[in-house]
Motif scaffolding. Structure first.
Motif, PDB file in Angstrom:
ATOM      1  N   LEU A   1      -0.984  -8.486 -10.058  1.00 21.57           N
ATOM      2  CA  LEU A   1       0.240  -9.076 -10.601  1.00 21.57           C
ATOM      3  C   LEU A   1       0.309  -8.889 -12.113  1.00 21.57           C
ATOM      4  CD1 LEU A   1       2.814 -10.813 -10.134  1.00 21.57           C
ATOM      5  CD2 LEU A   1       1.371 -12.803 -10.570  1.00 21.57           C
ATOM      6  N   LEU A   2      -0.799  -9.111 -12.795  1.00 20.44           N
ATOM      7  CA  LEU A   2      -0.807  -8.908 -14.242  1.00 20.44           C
ATOM      8  C   LEU A   2      -0.471  -7.464 -14.601  1.00 20.44           C
ATOM      9  CD1 LEU A   2      -3.908 -10.973 -15.432  1.00 20.44           C
ATOM     10  CD2 LEU A   2      -1.491 -11.493 -15.773  1.00 20.44           C
ATOM     11  N   TYR A   3      -1.007  -6.517 -13.832  1.00 23.87           N
ATOM     12  CA  TYR A   3      -0.743  -5.120 -14.156  1.00 23.87           C
ATOM     13  C   TYR A   3       0.706  -4.733 -13.889  1.00 23.87           C
ATOM     14  CZ  TYR A   3      -1.153  -0.198 -14.842  1.00 23.87           C
ATOM     15  OH  TYR A   3      -0.964   1.066 -15.320  1.00 23.87           O
ATOM     16  N   ILE A   4       1.261  -5.169 -12.768  1.00 25.57           N
ATOM     17  CA  ILE A   4       2.643  -4.782 -12.476  1.00 25.57           C
ATOM     18  C   ILE A   4       3.604  -5.524 -13.406  1.00 25.57           C
ATOM     19  CG2 ILE A   4       3.205  -6.419 -10.628  1.00 25.57           C
ATOM     20  CD1 ILE A   4       4.057  -2.691 -10.624  1.00 25.57           C
TER      21      ILE A   4
ATOM     22  N   VAL B   1       0.842  -1.195   0.000  1.00 25.09           N
ATOM     23  CA  VAL B   1       0.000   0.000   0.000  1.00 25.09           C
ATOM     24  C   VAL B   1       0.879   1.247   0.000  1.00 25.09           C
ATOM     25  CG1 VAL B   1      -1.659   1.338   1.353  1.00 25.09           C
ATOM     26  CG2 VAL B   1      -2.000  -1.109   1.048  1.00 25.09           C
ATOM     27  N   VAL B   2       1.862   1.289   0.881  1.00 25.75           N
ATOM     28  CA  VAL B   2       2.758   2.449   0.951  1.00 25.75           C
ATOM     29  C   VAL B   2       3.561   2.582  -0.341  1.00 25.75           C
ATOM     30  CG1 VAL B   2       4.758   3.404   2.159  1.00 25.75           C
ATOM     31  CG2 VAL B   2       2.877   2.421   3.460  1.00 25.75           C
ATOM     32  N   GLY B   3       4.083   1.461  -0.836  1.00 28.13           N
ATOM     33  CA  GLY B   3       4.869   1.489  -2.069  1.00 28.13           C
ATOM     34  C   GLY B   3       4.054   1.901  -3.281  1.00 28.13           C
ATOM     35  N   SER B   4       2.801   1.462  -3.343  1.00 26.85           N
ATOM     36  CA  SER B   4       1.969   1.844  -4.484  1.00 26.85           C
ATOM     37  C   SER B   4       1.651   3.335  -4.447  1.00 26.85           C
ATOM     38  CB  SER B   4       0.684   1.016  -4.522  1.00 26.85           C
ATOM     39  OG  SER B   4      -0.155   1.330  -3.435  1.00 26.85           O
ATOM     40  N   PHE B   5       1.474   3.892  -3.243  1.00 20.89           N
ATOM     41  CA  PHE B   5       1.272   5.340  -3.148  1.00 20.89           C
ATOM     42  C   PHE B   5       2.536   6.089  -3.558  1.00 20.89           C
ATOM     43  CE2 PHE B   5      -2.261   4.805   0.225  1.00 20.89           C
ATOM     44  CZ  PHE B   5      -3.185   4.585  -0.767  1.00 20.89           C
ATOM     45  N   TYR B   6       3.684   5.542  -3.214  1.00 19.68           N
ATOM     46  CA  TYR B   6       4.936   6.172  -3.645  1.00 19.68           C
ATOM     47  C   TYR B   6       5.088   6.070  -5.163  1.00 19.68           C
ATOM     48  CZ  TYR B   6       9.775   7.283  -4.382  1.00 19.68           C
ATOM     49  OH  TYR B   6      10.914   7.856  -4.859  1.00 19.68           O
ATOM     50  N   TYR B   7       4.726   4.924  -5.720  1.00 20.79           N
ATOM     51  CA  TYR B   7       4.782   4.726  -7.173  1.00 20.79           C
ATOM     52  C   TYR B   7       3.896   5.745  -7.875  1.00 20.79           C
ATOM     53  CZ  TYR B   7       4.798   2.069 -11.584  1.00 20.79           C
ATOM     54  OH  TYR B   7       4.939   1.670 -12.890  1.00 20.79           O
ATOM     55  N   LEU B   8       2.830   6.139  -7.212  1.00 25.98           N
ATOM     56  CA  LEU B   8       1.922   7.158  -7.744  1.00 25.98           C
ATOM     57  C   LEU B   8       2.628   8.503  -7.919  1.00 25.98           C
ATOM     58  CD1 LEU B   8      -1.068   7.847  -8.411  1.00 25.98           C
ATOM     59  CD2 LEU B   8      -1.390   8.275  -5.988  1.00 25.98           C
ATOM     60  N   THR B   9       3.619   8.795  -7.082  1.00 23.93           N
ATOM     61  CA  THR B   9       4.341  10.059  -7.214  1.00 23.93           C
ATOM     62  C   THR B   9       5.341  10.032  -8.363  1.00 23.93           C
ATOM     63  OG1 THR B   9       6.138   9.473  -5.685  1.00 23.93           O
ATOM     64  CG2 THR B   9       4.159  10.490  -4.735  1.00 23.93           C
ATOM     65  N   ILE B  10       5.779   8.841  -8.756  1.00 24.40           N
ATOM     66  CA  ILE B  10       6.765   8.717  -9.839  1.00 24.40           C
ATOM     67  C   ILE B  10       6.080   8.540 -11.192  1.00 24.40           C
ATOM     68  CG2 ILE B  10       8.611   7.254 -10.747  1.00 24.40           C
ATOM     69  CD1 ILE B  10       9.423   6.707  -7.872  1.00 24.40           C
ATOM     70  N   GLU B  11       5.133   7.626 -11.263  1.00 26.59           N
ATOM     71  CA  GLU B  11       4.375   7.339 -12.485  1.00 26.59           C
ATOM     72  C   GLU B  11       2.892   7.577 -12.180  1.00 26.59           C
ATOM     73  OE1 GLU B  11       5.398   6.248 -15.512  1.00 26.59           O
ATOM     74  OE2 GLU B  11       7.503   6.333 -14.904  1.00 26.59           O
ATOM     75  N   PRO B  12       2.368   8.770 -12.467  1.00 26.17           N
ATOM     76  CA  PRO B  12       0.987   9.068 -12.067  1.00 26.17           C
ATOM     77  C   PRO B  12      -0.068   8.101 -12.608  1.00 26.17           C
ATOM     78  CG  PRO B  12       2.116  11.066 -12.706  1.00 26.17           C
ATOM     79  CD  PRO B  12       3.032   9.927 -13.042  1.00 26.17           C
ATOM     80  N   HIS B  13      -0.022   7.779 -13.888  1.00 27.25           N
ATOM     81  CA  HIS B  13      -1.054   6.902 -14.439  1.00 27.25           C
ATOM     82  C   HIS B  13      -0.899   5.472 -13.941  1.00 27.25           C
ATOM     83  CE1 HIS B  13      -2.875   4.207 -17.466  1.00 27.25           C
ATOM     84  NE2 HIS B  13      -3.862   5.069 -17.361  1.00 27.25           N
ATOM     85  N   GLY B  14       0.282   4.907 -14.122  1.00 26.45           N
ATOM     86  CA  GLY B  14       0.524   3.533 -13.676  1.00 26.45           C
ATOM     87  C   GLY B  14       0.387   3.393 -12.170  1.00 26.45           C
ATOM     88  N   GLY B  15       0.809   4.411 -11.435  1.00 21.34           N
ATOM     89  CA  GLY B  15       0.699   4.375  -9.985  1.00 21.34           C
ATOM     90  C   GLY B  15      -0.739   4.420  -9.512  1.00 21.34           C
TER      91      GLY B  15
ATOM     92  N   SER C   1      -2.285   1.447  -7.494  1.00 26.37           N
ATOM     93  CA  SER C   1      -2.752   1.763  -6.140  1.00 26.37           C
ATOM     94  C   SER C   1      -4.178   1.276  -5.922  1.00 26.37           C
ATOM     95  CB  SER C   1      -2.681   3.262  -5.883  1.00 26.37           C
ATOM     96  OG  SER C   1      -1.367   3.707  -5.882  1.00 26.37           O
ATOM     97  N   VAL C   2      -5.019   1.471  -6.915  1.00 25.84           N
ATOM     98  CA  VAL C   2      -6.407   1.010  -6.801  1.00 25.84           C
ATOM     99  C   VAL C   2      -6.446  -0.516  -6.704  1.00 25.84           C
ATOM    100  CG1 VAL C   2      -8.589   0.831  -8.055  1.00 25.84           C
ATOM    101  CG2 VAL C   2      -7.417   3.026  -7.903  1.00 25.84           C
ATOM    102  N   LEU C   3      -5.626  -1.189  -7.500  1.00 20.71           N
ATOM    103  CA  LEU C   3      -5.594  -2.652  -7.447  1.00 20.71           C
ATOM    104  C   LEU C   3      -5.070  -3.150  -6.101  1.00 20.71           C
ATOM    105  CD1 LEU C   3      -4.280  -3.414 -11.045  1.00 20.71           C
ATOM    106  CD2 LEU C   3      -6.599  -3.724 -10.173  1.00 20.71           C
ATOM    107  N   VAL C   4      -4.040  -2.510  -5.578  1.00 18.46           N
ATOM    108  CA  VAL C   4      -3.477  -2.920  -4.283  1.00 18.46           C
ATOM    109  C   VAL C   4      -4.470  -2.641  -3.151  1.00 18.46           C
ATOM    110  CG1 VAL C   4      -1.683  -2.356  -2.591  1.00 18.46           C
ATOM    111  CG2 VAL C   4      -1.068  -2.806  -4.943  1.00 18.46           C
ATOM    112  N   LEU C   5      -5.164  -1.529  -3.211  1.00 19.69           N
ATOM    113  CA  LEU C   5      -6.191  -1.267  -2.199  1.00 19.69           C
ATOM    114  C   LEU C   5      -7.307  -2.304  -2.278  1.00 19.69           C
ATOM    115  CD1 LEU C   5      -6.447   2.613  -2.184  1.00 19.69           C
ATOM    116  CD2 LEU C   5      -5.538   1.127  -0.399  1.00 19.69           C
ATOM    117  N   GLY C   6      -7.624  -2.746  -3.483  1.00 21.16           N
ATOM    118  CA  GLY C   6      -8.598  -3.826  -3.636  1.00 21.16           C
ATOM    119  C   GLY C   6      -8.111  -5.121  -2.994  1.00 21.16           C
TER     120      GLY C   6
END
Length: 148
Positions: free
Chosen positions: A128-131, A69-83, A87-92
Motif C-alpha cells: 500500500l505504501l508503494y502504490i 497479481v494479474v494487475g501488477s503483472f499488467y502494470y509491469l508492461t506499462i511501467e517497468p520499474h514501478g511494476g 509485482s514483487v510486493l503483491v507476490l509477497g
C-alpha cells in the motif's frame, strides 16, 4: 509499445500524474485489505466450532488477490520499474496469505486463540505504501525535487 491494443490505450492513460492502472491497483489493494478483515472475522466465527477443516477463504480476498497479481503483472508492461517493485510486493502478499491461512488452521486444530494475520497485514501495508507513492507522488513532488 502497445501490447494489448485498446486496453493499453485506456489503462496507460495518465490520470493525475499516474497511469489509470495504478489507481485501479490502489483500489484493489484496499479492497483486499477489507477482504482480509472480513476473512479474519469469518475465521473467528468458524473457529468456535473447533473443526479446522471448516475454515474457508473469503471470496472477496481471493478474488482481489488474483486480480492484484494479474494487475501488477499488467502494470509491469506499462511501467517497468514501478511494476516490477509492485509485482514483487503483491507476490509477497499472495504467498503470505497462503501461509497465514495454514497457520489459522493449525491454531484451530490445536485449540489456540486465533492470531491476526500479522504477516499478511505487514506485507499489504508495505504494498500500500508503494502504490500510494506511485499514485500520489505529485503531492510530495515539490519537496522531493527540491531535496533531490
Amino acid at each position: 509499445m502497445s501490447l494489448f491494443g485498446p486496453i493499453d490505450a485506456i489503462l496507460s492513460r495518465t490520470v493525475i500524474a499516474a497511469p489509470l492502472i495504478a489507481y485501479l491497483l490502489l483500489g484493489l489493494l484496499l479492497a483486499n485489505m477489507v477482504g482480509r478483515i472480513l476473512e479474519h472475522n469469518r475465521h473467528q466465527s468458524q473457529a468456535e466450532s473447533g473443526d479446522w477443516q471448516q475454515l474457508s477463504r473469503h471470496p472477496v480476498r481471493v478474488a482481489t488477490s488474483f486480480l492484484l497479481v494479474v494487475g501488477s503483472f499488467y502494470y509491469l508492461t506499462i511501467e517497468p520499474h514501478g511494476g516490477m517493485v509492485f509485482s514483487v510486493l503483491v507476490l509477497g502478499v499472495f504467498i503470505t496469505d497462503l501461509f497465514e491461512f495454514e497457520s489459522r488452521q493449525v491454531e484451530v486444530r490445536n485449540d489456540r486463540a486465533l492470531d491476526r494475520p500479522k504477516g499478511a497485514i505487514a506485507a499489504s501495508f508495505l504494498a500500500l505504501l508503494y502504490i500510494l507513492y506511485q499514485t500520489m507522488f505529485f503531492v510530495i513532488a515539490p519537496v522531493w525535487n527540491s531535496v533531490v
